[in-house]
Write an enzyme that holds these catalytic residues in place. Structure first.
Site, PDB file in Angstrom:
ATOM      1  N   HIS A  18       6.962  -1.510 -20.989  1.00 46.94           N
ATOM      2  CA  HIS A  18       7.253  -2.757 -20.281  1.00 46.94           C
ATOM      3  C   HIS A  18       7.277  -3.966 -21.207  1.00 46.94           C
ATOM      4  O   HIS A  18       8.079  -4.886 -21.014  1.00 46.94           O
ATOM      5  CB  HIS A  18       6.232  -2.965 -19.162  1.00 46.94           C
ATOM      6  CG  HIS A  18       6.358  -1.954 -18.071  1.00 46.94           C
ATOM      7  ND1 HIS A  18       5.346  -1.700 -17.175  1.00 46.94           N
ATOM      8  CD2 HIS A  18       7.386  -1.111 -17.740  1.00 46.94           C
ATOM      9  CE1 HIS A  18       5.741  -0.759 -16.333  1.00 46.94           C
ATOM     10  NE2 HIS A  18       6.969  -0.386 -16.659  1.00 46.94           N
ATOM     11  N   HIS A  41      15.473   5.627 -13.595  1.00 40.75           N
ATOM     12  CA  HIS A  41      14.420   6.381 -12.897  1.00 40.75           C
ATOM     13  C   HIS A  41      13.344   5.379 -12.462  1.00 40.75           C
ATOM     14  O   HIS A  41      12.281   5.278 -13.071  1.00 40.75           O
ATOM     15  CB  HIS A  41      13.826   7.456 -13.805  1.00 40.75           C
ATOM     16  CG  HIS A  41      14.815   8.480 -14.253  1.00 40.75           C
ATOM     17  ND1 HIS A  41      15.748   8.230 -15.244  1.00 40.75           N
ATOM     18  CD2 HIS A  41      15.044   9.751 -13.839  1.00 40.75           C
ATOM     19  CE1 HIS A  41      16.497   9.316 -15.430  1.00 40.75           C
ATOM     20  NE2 HIS A  41      16.083  10.250 -14.591  1.00 40.75           N
ATOM     21  N   SER A  98       8.521  -0.732 -13.823  1.00 39.18           N
ATOM     22  CA  SER A  98       9.622  -1.347 -14.567  1.00 39.18           C
ATOM     23  C   SER A  98      10.598  -2.127 -13.687  1.00 39.18           C
ATOM     24  O   SER A  98      11.133  -3.146 -14.146  1.00 39.18           O
ATOM     25  CB  SER A  98      10.357  -0.294 -15.397  1.00 39.18           C
ATOM     26  OG  SER A  98      10.725   0.818 -14.615  1.00 39.18           O
ATOM     27  N   GLU A 116      16.948   5.732  -7.992  1.00 44.52           N
ATOM     28  CA  GLU A 116      15.801   6.599  -7.744  1.00 44.52           C
ATOM     29  C   GLU A 116      16.211   7.651  -6.717  1.00 44.52           C
ATOM     30  O   GLU A 116      16.612   7.314  -5.604  1.00 44.52           O
ATOM     31  CB  GLU A 116      14.610   5.800  -7.216  1.00 44.52           C
ATOM     32  CG  GLU A 116      13.396   6.645  -6.871  1.00 44.52           C
ATOM     33  CD  GLU A 116      12.962   7.549  -8.028  1.00 44.52           C
ATOM     34  OE1 GLU A 116      12.930   8.785  -7.831  1.00 44.52           O
ATOM     35  OE2 GLU A 116      12.670   7.016  -9.113  1.00 44.52           O
ATOM     36  N   ASP A 141      21.003  10.056  -8.365  1.00 45.11           N
ATOM     37  CA  ASP A 141      20.605  10.608  -9.655  1.00 45.11           C
ATOM     38  C   ASP A 141      21.001   9.613 -10.746  1.00 45.11           C
ATOM     39  O   ASP A 141      22.186   9.421 -11.031  1.00 45.11           O
ATOM     40  CB  ASP A 141      21.304  11.941  -9.864  1.00 45.11           C
ATOM     41  CG  ASP A 141      20.887  12.639 -11.156  1.00 45.11           C
ATOM     42  OD1 ASP A 141      20.276  11.984 -12.023  1.00 45.11           O
ATOM     43  OD2 ASP A 141      21.185  13.835 -11.293  1.00 45.11           O
ATOM     44  N   GLY A 142      20.020   8.982 -11.373  1.00 41.21           N
ATOM     45  CA  GLY A 142      20.294   7.954 -12.364  1.00 41.21           C
ATOM     46  C   GLY A 142      21.047   8.451 -13.576  1.00 41.21           C
ATOM     47  O   GLY A 142      21.776   7.687 -14.213  1.00 41.21           O
ATOM     48  N   ASP A 162      13.941   6.298 -18.344  1.00 46.83           N
ATOM     49  CA  ASP A 162      12.535   6.695 -18.385  1.00 46.83           C
ATOM     50  C   ASP A 162      12.330   7.882 -17.443  1.00 46.83           C
ATOM     51  O   ASP A 162      11.761   7.739 -16.374  1.00 46.83           O
ATOM     52  CB  ASP A 162      11.655   5.505 -17.973  1.00 46.83           C
ATOM     53  CG  ASP A 162      10.187   5.870 -17.854  1.00 46.83           C
ATOM     54  OD1 ASP A 162       9.771   6.862 -18.479  1.00 46.83           O
ATOM     55  OD2 ASP A 162       9.460   5.179 -17.125  1.00 46.83           O
TER      56      ASP A 162
END
Length: 278
Positions: A18, A41, A98, A116, A141-142, A162
């Protein structure tokens, strides 16, 4: 789909990730042009400090709590101030993930796109940002959805990746994401977060990246103990495509301090590597 970030929110890896996120966003904002931030994510965005999950691990006490309470000097305080401000908007009752760290960095002209796919987490994330006109949430789905939106109309921006690292394939997926996103968005920043257990394992992956000929690729790692125990999270890293030219100097100041504050055993430290094409 078993990974639950609520158990790990606020740990040393979150702090590392972060703070770097805020530094990258600030660099992009040096120009008076809109930026787009992507989070592939995203999780649920905010985690209760007194939750059952937090009580089971105690990881936040060894990460975010230590850093917030630590003595700083002016140089360190300047580097962590944007992160501290974002955290203090929710602390001590909650720990921001995040998405909320990124949200805190936005100017009026900037936008945030969150992905997400977890069936329990996606609705909570969407509800959290339901009234936020700057943020779009996709229950997708990222890995795929983020690339489909690259390049953004803003041209300038950052994609934070991430993943949960549940099935052993996320290191390969990150390579594919980096190739696809940089081909479509040559000037965009991409930040790939990864865990470090035994450094030999991640070094092989980093060697692969270095051999792929990316023109501007930087790696930064932080260890809370010696990275040689394969069953423990001993550190973490972030590979950054199109990293700011000022970042290595900032990391030289920041990472030794973070390693000292959050160390849990001998061997705590850091490493910065240039993985760019030579």
């Amino acid at each position: 789909m078993n990974y639950r970030h609520a158990y790990h929110a606020g740990n040393f890896a979150d702090v590392f990730k972060h703070i770097l996120l805020t530094r990258l966003a600030l660099y992009l904002q040096r120009k008076d042009k809109p930026i787009r931030l992507f989070d592939t994510h995203a999780g649920i965005g905010l985690y209760a400090r007194d939750s059952e999950e937090q009580a089971k691990t105690g990881e936040a006490a060894l990460g975010i709590e230590k850093v917030l309470a630590a003595t700083t000097n002016p140089a360190i305080e300047e580097l962590i101030a944007p992160w501290r401000t974002a955290v203090n908007a929710h602390w001590p009752g909650s720990i921001p993930g995040s998405p909320l760290i990124a949200k805190a960095m936005l100017r009026k002209s900037d936008r945030l796109t969150l992905f997400e796919k977890h069936p329990d987490d996606a609705p909570l994330l969407k509800e959290r940002f339901a009234d936020d006109w700057q943020t779009r949430v996709y229950p997708s789905d990222g890995w795929l959805a983020a690339v489909s939106q690259i390049p953004p109309k803003e041209s300038r921006g950052l994609a934070l990746v991430d993943p949960p690292f549940e099935d052993g394939k996320d290191f390969d997926r990150m390579i594919d994401f980096l190739k696809n996103s940089t081909q479509r968005w040559p000037g965009g920043m991409v930040a790939l977060w990864y865990p470090v257990k035994k450094r030999d394992h991640t070094d092989e992956w980093l060697s692969t990246l270095k051999g792929m000929g990316f023109p501007k690729l930087l790696n930064a790692e932080l260890y809370i103990r010696e990275p040689r125990f394969p069953n423990m999270l001993n550190g973490c890293g972030m590979v950054i495509a199109n990293a700011p030219y000022v970042l290595p100097d900032e990391l030289a100041t920041l990472l030794p301090w973070l390693a000292g504050v959050m160390r849990q055993d001998k061997g705590a430290g850091h490493r910065v590597q240039d993985l760019s094409k030579r």
